[in-house]
Design a protein around this motif. Structure first.
Motif, PDB file in Angstrom:
ATOM      1  N   GLU A   1       8.082  -8.257   0.196  1.00 31.81           N
ATOM      2  CA  GLU A   1       7.329  -9.156  -0.691  1.00 31.81           C
ATOM      3  C   GLU A   1       5.917  -9.414  -0.176  1.00 31.81           C
ATOM      4  N   ARG A   2       5.672  -9.225   1.114  1.00 34.37           N
ATOM      5  CA  ARG A   2       4.327  -9.457   1.669  1.00 34.37           C
ATOM      6  C   ARG A   2       3.406  -8.260   1.457  1.00 34.37           C
ATOM      7  N   MET A   3       3.879  -7.188   0.841  1.00 36.24           N
ATOM      8  CA  MET A   3       3.112  -5.970   0.634  1.00 36.24           C
ATOM      9  C   MET A   3       1.718  -6.245   0.070  1.00 36.24           C
ATOM     10  N   CYS A   4       0.717  -5.534   0.603  1.00 37.62           N
ATOM     11  CA  CYS A   4      -0.666  -5.749   0.187  1.00 37.62           C
ATOM     12  C   CYS A   4      -0.848  -5.269  -1.254  1.00 37.62           C
ATOM     13  N   GLY A   5      -0.938  -6.210  -2.162  1.00 39.42           N
ATOM     14  CA  GLY A   5      -1.027  -5.912  -3.586  1.00 39.42           C
ATOM     15  C   GLY A   5      -0.389  -7.026  -4.388  1.00 39.42           C
ATOM     16  N   ILE A   6      -0.140  -6.765  -5.653  1.00 43.65           N
ATOM     17  CA  ILE A   6       0.391  -7.776  -6.565  1.00 43.65           C
ATOM     18  C   ILE A   6       1.887  -7.624  -6.754  1.00 43.65           C
TER      19      ILE A   6
ATOM     20  N   VAL B   1       9.184  -7.978  -8.578  1.00 45.43           N
ATOM     21  CA  VAL B   1       8.774  -6.637  -8.992  1.00 45.43           C
ATOM     22  C   VAL B   1       7.340  -6.429  -8.511  1.00 45.43           C
ATOM     23  N   PHE B   2       6.999  -5.176  -8.185  1.00 43.10           N
ATOM     24  CA  PHE B   2       5.738  -4.883  -7.503  1.00 43.10           C
ATOM     25  C   PHE B   2       4.883  -3.975  -8.376  1.00 43.10           C
ATOM     26  N   ALA B   3       3.687  -4.451  -8.675  1.00 39.91           N
ATOM     27  CA  ALA B   3       2.805  -3.749  -9.594  1.00 39.91           C
ATOM     28  C   ALA B   3       2.040  -2.638  -8.894  1.00 39.91           C
TER      29      ALA B   3
ATOM     30  N   VAL C   1       2.306  -3.923 -17.653  1.00 38.90           N
ATOM     31  CA  VAL C   1       2.128  -3.726 -16.225  1.00 38.90           C
ATOM     32  C   VAL C   1       3.102  -2.656 -15.756  1.00 38.90           C
ATOM     33  N   ARG C   2       2.618  -1.748 -14.917  1.00 40.78           N
ATOM     34  CA  ARG C   2       3.450  -0.691 -14.337  1.00 40.78           C
ATOM     35  C   ARG C   2       3.952  -1.160 -12.981  1.00 40.78           C
ATOM     36  N   ILE C   3       5.252  -1.106 -12.772  1.00 40.23           N
ATOM     37  CA  ILE C   3       5.837  -1.517 -11.501  1.00 40.23           C
ATOM     38  C   ILE C   3       6.457  -0.303 -10.811  1.00 40.23           C
ATOM     39  N   PHE C   4       6.289  -0.230  -9.498  1.00 45.55           N
ATOM     40  CA  PHE C   4       6.793   0.915  -8.746  1.00 45.55           C
ATOM     41  C   PHE C   4       7.978   0.557  -7.865  1.00 45.55           C
ATOM     42  N   VAL C   5       8.250  -0.721  -7.701  1.00 41.92           N
ATOM     43  CA  VAL C   5       9.401  -1.196  -6.927  1.00 41.92           C
ATOM     44  C   VAL C   5       9.923  -2.460  -7.583  1.00 41.92           C
ATOM     45  N   PHE C   6      11.242  -2.635  -7.549  1.00 41.39           N
ATOM     46  CA  PHE C   6      11.844  -3.894  -7.980  1.00 41.39           C
ATOM     47  C   PHE C   6      12.991  -4.245  -7.047  1.00 41.39           C
TER      48      PHE C   6
ATOM     49  N   SER D   1      21.345  -6.049  -5.184  1.00 42.95           N
ATOM     50  CA  SER D   1      21.738  -6.313  -3.792  1.00 42.95           C
ATOM     51  C   SER D   1      20.556  -6.818  -2.958  1.00 42.95           C
ATOM     52  N   PHE D   2      19.461  -7.226  -3.644  1.00 39.23           N
ATOM     53  CA  PHE D   2      18.268  -7.767  -2.987  1.00 39.23           C
ATOM     54  C   PHE D   2      17.607  -6.751  -2.075  1.00 39.23           C
ATOM     55  N   GLN D   3      17.711  -5.484  -2.452  1.00 32.99           N
ATOM     56  CA  GLN D   3      17.047  -4.438  -1.702  1.00 32.99           C
ATOM     57  C   GLN D   3      16.003  -3.755  -2.574  1.00 32.99           C
ATOM     58  N   VAL D   4      15.058  -3.104  -1.915  1.00 35.76           N
ATOM     59  CA  VAL D   4      13.983  -2.411  -2.603  1.00 35.76           C
ATOM     60  C   VAL D   4      14.545  -1.209  -3.360  1.00 35.76           C
TER      61      VAL D   4
END
Length: 338
Positions: free
Chosen positions: A284-289, A316-318, A206-211, A215-218
């Protein structure tokens, strides 16, 4: 500066949250605890003042912690508490939202607002828009499909992460609390989440573009990072950054291996791959997985994972090109298709 039209929109969105999602109405009391350390907090406080002119407002920075605690005492079950926080309010060992829920109070929490300035503040205000037909309609449709699926696939642009087992019963965060013990929570909302019943059935890439960083930040790397997953564990990475390697090293140091647990179906259309905010709990509510790395996931128990040993839950955001549940495509072109 947040423009007047955005402030007006915030007031409308908050009114919809109060009346439709929270179902707050007279004669229920309302207490708003706020600070004025950032413009977004000030804007939300102004919005609640318009929506709730008879509420009690307390400036967290202007009183002693004992004053805030004392203000909770006269509240009755189904009364409302709103927490507007530039960072996160600290009342010694007092876990505010948990304690308020124990008292059967309704709670709306807006934490870490100071992390979102400029265009991010506008995205945040937009994310508060409450469309019950969308959130409840799509949310319950996703749950129905998740709960009967025998497996699924997340396609992140040429890489496929395969879930080879049924899923745990899906949980919803869509502003419908009719069947829930607690009313409210952290806003913005918009998510359905689950995980594989058999964590070792999860394999692929899986490719992730954000993690979420330490510091709990994007953290958004210049190039998406590819995770290699074998039997439910991250076994390798491609194009990882030093910051992401540190996240993985921390998990390995505490847990010995890196489980992939939560499978989150984010629904909030205010956040996309291009429209990000710095606070990971909001994004975390971002539209996607999104997925979680680490053994910690308090909603679902797994016999081979001891809660006492589970320390990490890193979002992590796919890159979400498409999502299939069994043979049905439920996500494409940046939107849920249910």
């Amino acid at each position: 500066m947040i423009p007047k039209e955005a402030k007006d929109a915030a007031g409308k969105h908050l009114q919809d949250i109060l009346s439709i999602a929270i179902e707050h109405a007279h004669p229920q009391a309302a207490l708003i605890v706020f600070d004025a350390r950032c413009e977004l907090a000030v804007t939300l406080t102004e919005g609640y003042r318009r929506c709730l002119p008879n509420a009690t407002f307390i400036d967290f920075d202007a009183v002693a912690p004992e004053t805030v605690l004392a203000a909770f005492e006269p509240l009755a079950p189904s009364d409302l508490v709103v927490l507007i926080q530039s960072t996160s309010f600290r009342l010694e060992a007092y876990r505010i939202r948990i304690e308020l829920f124990k008292r059967s109070l309704k709670v709306i929490e807006h934490p870490h607002l100071s992390r979102m300035t400029g265009s991010q503040a506008l995205y945040y205000i937009e994310s508060l828009a409450y469309d019950p037909a969308y959130f409840r309609g799509v949310g319950y449709a996703l749950k129905e499909r998740i709960d009967r699926a025998r497996g699924g696939v997340v396609d992140s642009g040429g890489e496929r992460l395969v879930f080879g087992s049924p899923f745990e019963p899906a949980k919803l965060n869509v502003g419908d609390y009719s069947d829930m013990k607690n009313v409210g929570g952290q806003f913005p909302i918009g998510e359905v989440f689950t995980e594989a019943q058999d964590l070792e059935s999860v394999n692929g890439r899986v490719r992730i573009f954000v993690f979420g960083d330490t510091s709990f930040q994007v953290n958004q790397p210049a190039v998406p990072i590819t995770l290699v997953v074998s039997k439910g564990r991250v076994t390798d990475t491609i194009d990882a950054t030093p910051e992401f390697e540190q996240v993985l090293a921390n998990i390995r140091a505490d847990e010995g291996q890196i489980w992939v647990r939560e499978l989150g179906f984010g629904m909030n259309r205010a956040f996309t791959r291009e429209r990000t905010v710095c606070d990971i709990g909001t994004y975390e509510r971002m539209c996607g997985i999104h997925l979680s790395l680490g053994a910690k996931h308090g909603v679902y128990n797994k016999p081979h994972i001891r809660r006492a040993d589970a320390r990490h839950h890193i979002d992590v955001f796919a890159v979400t090109e498409s999502v299939h549940l069994d043979d049905e495509q439920v996500y494409r072109d940046g939107a849920w298709q249910v």
